[in-house]
Motif scaffolding. Structure first.
Motif, PDB file in Angstrom:
ATOM      1  N   ASN A   1       0.922  -1.166  -0.216  1.00  0.00           N
ATOM      2  CA  ASN A   1      -0.098  -0.249  -0.179  1.00  0.00           C
ATOM      3  C   ASN A   1       1.304   0.853  -0.423  1.00  0.00           C
ATOM      4  O   ASN A   1       0.138   2.332  -0.597  1.00  0.00           O
ATOM      5  N   LEU A   2       1.819   1.156   0.509  1.00  0.00           N
ATOM      6  CA  LEU A   2       2.726   2.092   1.248  1.00  0.00           C
ATOM      7  C   LEU A   2       3.678   2.922   0.186  1.00  0.00           C
ATOM      8  O   LEU A   2       4.394   4.214  -0.078  1.00  0.00           O
ATOM      9  N   ASP A   3       4.201   1.653  -0.964  1.00  0.00           N
ATOM     10  CA  ASP A   3       5.581   1.608  -1.632  1.00  0.00           C
ATOM     11  C   ASP A   3       5.297   1.150  -2.976  1.00  0.00           C
ATOM     12  O   ASP A   3       5.350   1.812  -3.741  1.00  0.00           O
ATOM     13  N   VAL A   4       4.570   0.085  -2.697  1.00  0.00           N
ATOM     14  CA  VAL A   4       3.927  -0.308  -4.355  1.00  0.00           C
ATOM     15  C   VAL A   4       2.999   0.532  -5.473  1.00  0.00           C
ATOM     16  O   VAL A   4       3.336   0.919  -6.099  1.00  0.00           O
ATOM     17  N   MET A   5       2.033   0.786  -4.266  1.00  0.00           N
ATOM     18  CA  MET A   5       0.577   1.365  -5.115  1.00  0.00           C
ATOM     19  C   MET A   5       1.378   2.946  -5.810  1.00  0.00           C
ATOM     20  O   MET A   5       0.684   3.048  -6.508  1.00  0.00           O
ATOM     21  N   PRO A   6       1.924   3.071  -4.575  1.00  0.00           N
ATOM     22  CA  PRO A   6       2.422   5.267  -4.795  1.00  0.00           C
ATOM     23  C   PRO A   6       2.757   5.052  -6.399  1.00  0.00           C
ATOM     24  O   PRO A   6       2.659   5.890  -7.565  1.00  0.00           O
TER      25      PRO A   6
ATOM     26  N   ALA B   1      11.287  -0.170  -5.614  1.00  0.00           N
ATOM     27  CA  ALA B   1      10.010  -0.826  -4.600  1.00  0.00           C
ATOM     28  C   ALA B   1       9.844  -1.478  -5.117  1.00  0.00           C
ATOM     29  O   ALA B   1       9.247  -2.811  -3.941  1.00  0.00           O
ATOM     30  N   ALA B   2       9.058  -2.425  -6.473  1.00  0.00           N
ATOM     31  CA  ALA B   2       8.171  -2.576  -7.154  1.00  0.00           C
ATOM     32  C   ALA B   2       9.148  -4.534  -6.734  1.00  0.00           C
ATOM     33  O   ALA B   2       8.755  -5.428  -6.494  1.00  0.00           O
ATOM     34  N   LEU B   3      10.488  -3.892  -7.205  1.00  0.00           N
ATOM     35  CA  LEU B   3      11.692  -5.416  -7.162  1.00  0.00           C
ATOM     36  C   LEU B   3      11.171  -5.800  -5.843  1.00  0.00           C
ATOM     37  O   LEU B   3      11.631  -7.145  -5.351  1.00  0.00           O
ATOM     38  N   ARG B   4      12.101  -5.252  -4.531  1.00  0.00           N
ATOM     39  CA  ARG B   4      11.975  -4.984  -3.534  1.00  0.00           C
ATOM     40  C   ARG B   4      10.526  -6.016  -2.739  1.00  0.00           C
ATOM     41  O   ARG B   4      10.931  -6.979  -1.618  1.00  0.00           O
ATOM     42  N   TRP B   5       9.443  -6.109  -3.420  1.00  0.00           N
ATOM     43  CA  TRP B   5       7.881  -6.129  -2.984  1.00  0.00           C
ATOM     44  C   TRP B   5       8.405  -7.684  -3.714  1.00  0.00           C
ATOM     45  O   TRP B   5       7.579  -8.566  -2.990  1.00  0.00           O
ATOM     46  N   LEU B   6       8.411  -8.149  -5.166  1.00  0.00           N
ATOM     47  CA  LEU B   6       8.677  -8.790  -5.332  1.00  0.00           C
ATOM     48  C   LEU B   6       9.984  -9.941  -4.879  1.00  0.00           C
ATOM     49  O   LEU B   6       9.188 -11.338  -4.264  1.00  0.00           O
TER      50      LEU B   6
END
Length: 871
Positions: free
Chosen positions: A180-185, A267-272
């Motif tokens: 919510n805080l890193d990927v969605m933005p 940000a997206a890579l860290r999430w994955l």
């Protein structure tokens, strides 16, 4: 037909009405009214001019004469150079810096304000020095955490120092990744979830995201569960389609969105790499967003200003979201802004720079001036606070207001605006002859106490409340009772807050308590809530029914929570089948469209009140029409202002949103403040406006304000609305109208039922009252309007029916006396000398057909731009 003499001039009117260009009145500009305009004198033989005395002959060059030596002329001194502008203030943002975890950072923006009103971005020249070492690390204008603790920072430029405070928490800890805080933005920043891309109702290229991220859970599902294994690859995160399309590694309709190893990519890579988890537990929400600097005046084309955006979260933390916000300008002609928040000045004007992050949109005003513009503000009088606040804005824009209009122009303008009537011949003569310097204030007070003032505002409120007959719901009797209820409140000067509270909390029969017809006119719960927000708060919240508002702060939660106030309105039949009973059922809920949860009543932009065992409408009305609601007084003040100037401080008046800011927020706030102090007595507000110098300005412009269409530096000609125009034609021709349910001679502004109309009113754009939108009143000129005035029944028949010319000829008045009365009746002035000369010629050529010639003149006046417009 008797129109033969002036058909050519009238075709000028046709040309104007069809094209719709702005009225300048240059061709028909009146001279100041005179007590006795000079009549054309008989021609006299020209007298011979006497020869001028001969000048003495100049000495010949061949005969030089002795010249006395003269002292050398003093050298012409160069004009003294203007002193360089002096900085009077240093703004540094933000004043309070909070850093949480090792990944946090905060940019600092500095703006210098000079004594000439200009501002400059001095961020690159700012010196930052911490009072205590080891707490923060400074790189250019960016602050990073170094160790836990607190310290002050001193920001210095040009001899000025500003103290900032910084606090660092968890400096050595890494912040866990958050969907919510890193990927969605990143989706918002890259434009993935806009309406033109995957945020469209059906998505794009087989993939759909919620518009502007209103449904993060749904977006998470579509990313991770829909077409499993296609969009994300947890085994090899770098090869996930989500990343490869964004960096352009594989074909993507939207093109390359960001670079590999950029903030958004990482940000997206860290999430994955973390396994693409959804956030566990409660996720902090954004409470508010601020944009810095708070405004600016930029000196010339190419000047730049960096902005920064700060988000405040519900857990007490803050975050610099400049790199995640989406920026836009409402006027690219004056100032543009890059994706990274750098404003560049262009042409002279003003722009509202907006930043959107999460569900919040914020903005800041920037004025762009020509480079090195030399400007001196003249000593312009100020009649009251309205002028002070208007002038404050004009000073920033380097614009000088026009001079005040003539007495005759003011009398006509105020009479039409306040009462919807033209001044009579007697009123005109009395006003022009009056030598009292306060006579304009006196005439405003007299007009405010006339019944026509009440009728004008009953008509306007009838449009807002949609008073009309509705098949099988609102009979003519109900509509008439509803109209009479409204008229009684306004005639008795009932404060508007009390009237609105009585209206929204009304219960009982639609005959016995006419205010209850408000809930019969519209029965759909959601539509009722939309109408209330639009009429009494100026907000169009309809967008938030299906998704978060794209240009304002309102979310779907806000929309359905507000609608919940009207979910328990009950309706049943009374003994009279034409009457309905409105009551509070005490049951009934509104459910959210996305997840079907029951929504608790919550004020728009306010708190969630206790409604247990109460009529929810009464609770809402008590808050809505009070100073606890920041939108009520400003909205009604804006409506009143728009009536007298043709456009609101926020325009359109019922489209209040962050992305449609007021052109003068200080003025709007002060009007609202005064309105509240006046106990919502809008008559006092009208007096403030009409006695201001700003209202009394001429339509004639000067070089500095000729292109200003928004800041009220000169009067703007306004076409008379349909009802007022018909009433004025009837008034000057003395030919009364007959409308349904009203006696002969009633005015069109008195029509109770919105469905009562005629060809003239329909052609000239009378509101049908089908909706509450201000756009229902159409003021745009059209070919149909011009043709109807020229050849239709209204003007021609009324001239014949009223016998204006016939009655005056029978009374023994001379043609030029009748012409004087025509001009005063229609235009509130006497003819100019040039007009007198032309009229004398026409009357002399048609002495045998004097009556028809005078009717021609009358018809021409009624078709002139000067009559059809208030100016």
């Amino acid at each position: 037909m008797w129109r033969h003499q002036t058909i050519i001039r009238s075709f000028l009117t046709l040309s104007f009405m069809a094209s719709g260009f702005s009225l300048t009145l240059a061709a028909e500009k009146t001279e100041p009214a005179k007590a006795e305009p000079p009549k054309p004198a008989a021609a006299k033989p020209a007298t011979e001019s006497k020869p001028a005395p001969a000048k003495p002959a100049e000495p010949k060059a061949a005969e030089p004469k002795k010249v006395e030596p003269k002292p050398a002329p003093a050298q012409k001194q160069a004009a003294p150079q203007k002193p360089a502008p002096k900085m009077v203030k240093l703004n540094v943002y933000p004043q309070d810096i909070q850093l949480t975890t090792s990944r946090d950072r905060q940019s600092v923006i500095a703006q210098a304000v000079y004594d000439n009103g200009l501002t400059a971005d001095v961020t690159s020249q700012l010196q930052l020095k911490p009072a205590k070492a080891g707490i923060v690390r400074i790189e250019k204008n960016m602050i990073y955490p170094a160790g836990d603790g607190e310290t002050d920072l001193v920001a210095s430029f040009g001899g000025a120092n500003v103290k900032l405070h910084s606090k660092v928490v968890k400096a050595k800890e890494d912040r866990p990744i958050s969907f919510n805080l890193d990927v969605m933005p990143t989706f918002m920043r890259a434009g993935c979830n806009t309406g033109s891309c995957h945020g469209a109702a059906r998505g794009k290229d087989g993939f759909r995201l919620s518009l502007f991220g209103f449904d993060p859970k749904g977006d998470y599902y579509r990313l991770t569960r829909e077409l499993s294994g296609r969009r994300i690859n947890l085994s090899m995160p770098h090869e996930s389609l989500l990343l490869e399309k964004a960096i352009g590694a594989v074909p993507h309709t939207g093109g390359k969105l960001y670079e590999k190893d950029s903030e958004y990519y990482n940000a997206a890579l860290r999430w994955l790499q973390a396994g693409a988890p959804y956030d566990a537990g409660a996720v902090p929400t954004v409470d508010k967003v601020e944009i810095y600097p708070e405004g600016g005046v930029m000196d010339g084309k190419g000047t730049t200003q960096q902005v920064s955006v700060l988000a405040y979260y519900s857990d007490g933390t803050t975050r610099d979201v400049t790199s995640l916000a989406s920026f836009s300008s409402n006027n690219d002609n004056s100032a543009t802004i890059t994706k990274n928040g750098l404003i560049t000045a262009d042409n002279r004007g003003e722009a509202f720079i907006m930043a959107r992050f999460d569900t919040h949109t914020v903005g800041s005003h920037f004025v762009v001036l020509p480079k090195g513009l030399d400007f001196q503000w003249p000593n312009v009088p100020e009649y009251n606070y309205v002028d002070t606040l208007v002038h404050n804005k004009l000073k920033k824009l380097r614009v000088v207001p026009s001079e005040v209009c003539s007495d005759a122009e003011f009398l006509r303008r105020a009479s039409l605006d306040i009462c919807g009537i033209l001044p009579s011949i007697e009123e005109f003569n009395k006003f022009v002859a009056d030598k009292d310097p306060k006579k304009r204030e006196k005439v405003v007070d007299e007009l405010l106490n006339r019944k026509e003032f009440v009728e004008m505002w009953v008509m306007k409120w009838s449009e807002l409340l949609q008073i009309r007959t509705v098949n099988n719901r609102i009979s003519y009797k109900s509509a008439l009772l509803y109209y009479n209820w409204l008229q009684e409140r306004i005639a008795n000067n009932v404060p508007l807050d009390k009237m609105v509270q009585e209206l929204l909390g009304a219960t009982g029969g639609t005959f016995a308590n006419a205010a209850t017809n408000y809930y019969e006119n519209e029965r759909d719960t959601l539509k009722v809530s939309e109408n209330v927000a639009q009429v009494f708060m100026g907000m169009r919240i309809q967008c938030a029914q299906c998704h978060n508002h794209p240009f304002d702060r309102w979310t779907m939660d806000d929309y359905y929570s507000f609608a919940a106030f009207f979910s328990q309105v009950g309706r049943k039949r009374s003994e009279d089948p034409r009457e309905s009973i409105i009551y509070n059922r005490g049951s009934g809920e509104v459910r959210h469209q996305v997840d079907n949860r029951v929504m608790q009543p919550k004020f728009l932009g306010g708190a969630q009140p206790d409604v247990k065992g109460k009529d929810r409408r009464v609770v809402l009305a008590s808050w809505l029409a009070s100073n606890e609601n920041p939108y009520f007084a400003t909205n009604l003040s804006n409506i009143v202002w728009a009536h007298f100037f043709g456009k609101g401080i926020i325009n359109e008046v019922d489209d209040v949103r962050v992305s449609n800011p007021p052109v003068n927020p200080e003025l709007l706030d002060e009007l609202a403040k005064r309105f509240t102090e006046y106990n919502y007595d809008f008559k006092k507000l009208v007096r403030d406006i009409c006695t201001s110098r700003t209202y009394q300005l001429s339509t004639q412009t000067n070089p500095s304000n000729e292109k200003d269409l928004t800041n009220f530096s000169h009067a703007m000609p306004r076409r008379l609305r349909a009802e007022v125009l018909l009433d004025c034609i009837s008034q000057v021709t003395n030919a009364p109208n007959k409308f349904r349910g009203l006696p002969m001679g009633a005015r069109a502004v008195q029509i109770a039922d919105g469905n009562t109309t005629n060809y003239f009113l329909t052609t000239f754009g009378r509101a049908k009252r089908d909706t509450v939108c201000s756009c229902e009143v159409r003021m745009e000129p059209s070919l149909s309007q011009a043709l109807h005035l020229l050849n239709g029944d209204t003007v021609n028949n009324k001239i014949v029916q009223g016998k204006f010319v016939d009655s005056r000829i029978k009374a023994g008045k001379k043609p030029l006396e009748i012409v004087d009365e025509m001009y005063i009746s229609c235009l509130s002035r006497k003819p100019t000398d040039k007009e007198y000369s032309n009229l004398v010629q026409v009357l002399d050529e048609n002495k045998k057909d004097e009556q028809n010639t005078l009717n021609d003149v009358f018809w021409s006046l009624l078709n002139s731009r000067e009559f059809i417009f208030n100016h």
